[in-house]
Design an enzyme around this catalytic site. Structure first.
Site, short mmCIF file in Angstrom:
data_model
loop_
_atom_site.label_atom_id
_atom_site.label_comp_id
_atom_site.label_asym_id
_atom_site.label_seq_id
_atom_site.Cartn_x
_atom_site.Cartn_y
_atom_site.Cartn_z
CB CYS A 1 -5.44 -24.23 -8.15
SG CYS A 1 -5.60 -23.02 -9.49
CG HIS B 1 -0.96 -25.19 -9.31
ND1 HIS B 1 -1.87 -26.22 -9.38
CD2 HIS B 1 -1.50 -24.16 -9.99
CE1 HIS B 1 -2.92 -25.82 -10.08
NE2 HIS B 1 -2.73 -24.58 -10.45
CD GLU C 1 0.10 -28.94 -8.01
OE1 GLU C 1 -0.67 -28.64 -8.93
OE2 GLU C 1 0.02 -28.44 -6.88
#
Length: 192
Positions: free
Chosen positions: A79, A173, A175
């Site tokens: 990001c 992202h 994650e």
């Protein structure tokens, strides 16, 4: 050892949790020596470009991040951590960033029906992991020769991911992107 760089601008807990889910130990650090000795480096980020750059300078991490990104060791920007790898960002009135990747970061235009920031799932396409990933951003990196995944929002095609040798960087992202995100992290780790 995998070092997750803490420069007061990162989504550190969710990034660490994603690697924990893969059974991989990480260390969150602000120590340039730890970053220099790490086998792999993760450079996450949330927030604004100018404050991120100020934090990197204040913590004495600019040279450590540049060295890690250019070392040939696996390096992953996420990001804002991807955006500030480029040369310049329009955010905060314009700020010079790390210059590791050539190109600029621009603000999405105001387009009816598209709220800025883009928040949510969006498809990506190109070489590598195509599918839907989770995005949260008002600024985007222009498409550059190293771009291997693109996405589109507000009528703009933008870099969703760059892969340049051992340096990977993604606007989305991983994650927070479920199975596809964990799969991408596993590939970066060489587990797949």
């Amino acid at each position: 050892m995998i070092a997750i760089v803490d420069y007061k601008a990162g989504n550190l807990t969710s990034v660490k949790n994603a690697f924990d889910a893969l059974g991989v130990e990480t260390v969150v650090t602000r120590d340039p020596a730890v970053i220099a000795s790490a086998d792999r480096v993760v450079f996450p980020g949330v927030g604004a470009a100018a404050s991120a750059m100020a934090n990197l300078k204040e913590l004495g991490l600019v040279d450590a991040v540049k060295a890690a990104a250019g070392s040939g060791r696996p390096f992953l920007g996420i990001c804002l951590g991807m955006q500030i790898l480029f040369e310049h960002s329009e955010e905060d009135g314009g700020v010079d960033t790390l210059g590791i990747l050539r190109g600029r970061v621009r603000r999405f235009p105001d387009v009816p029906g598209c709220k800025v920031p883009e928040i949510g799932w969006n498809s990506v396409e190109g070489t590598g992991a195509a599918g839907e990933f989770y995005f949260v951003h008002s600024y985007y990196a222009e498409v550059v020769p190293e771009t291997n995944l693109v996405s589109e929002y507000a009528g703009v095609k933008f870099t969703a991911m760059v892969a340049k040798g051992s340096l990977w960087a993604c606007q989305f992202h991983p994650e927070k992107s479920g199975r596809l995100g964990l799969d991408l992290l596993a590939r970066w780790l060489g587990l797949k």
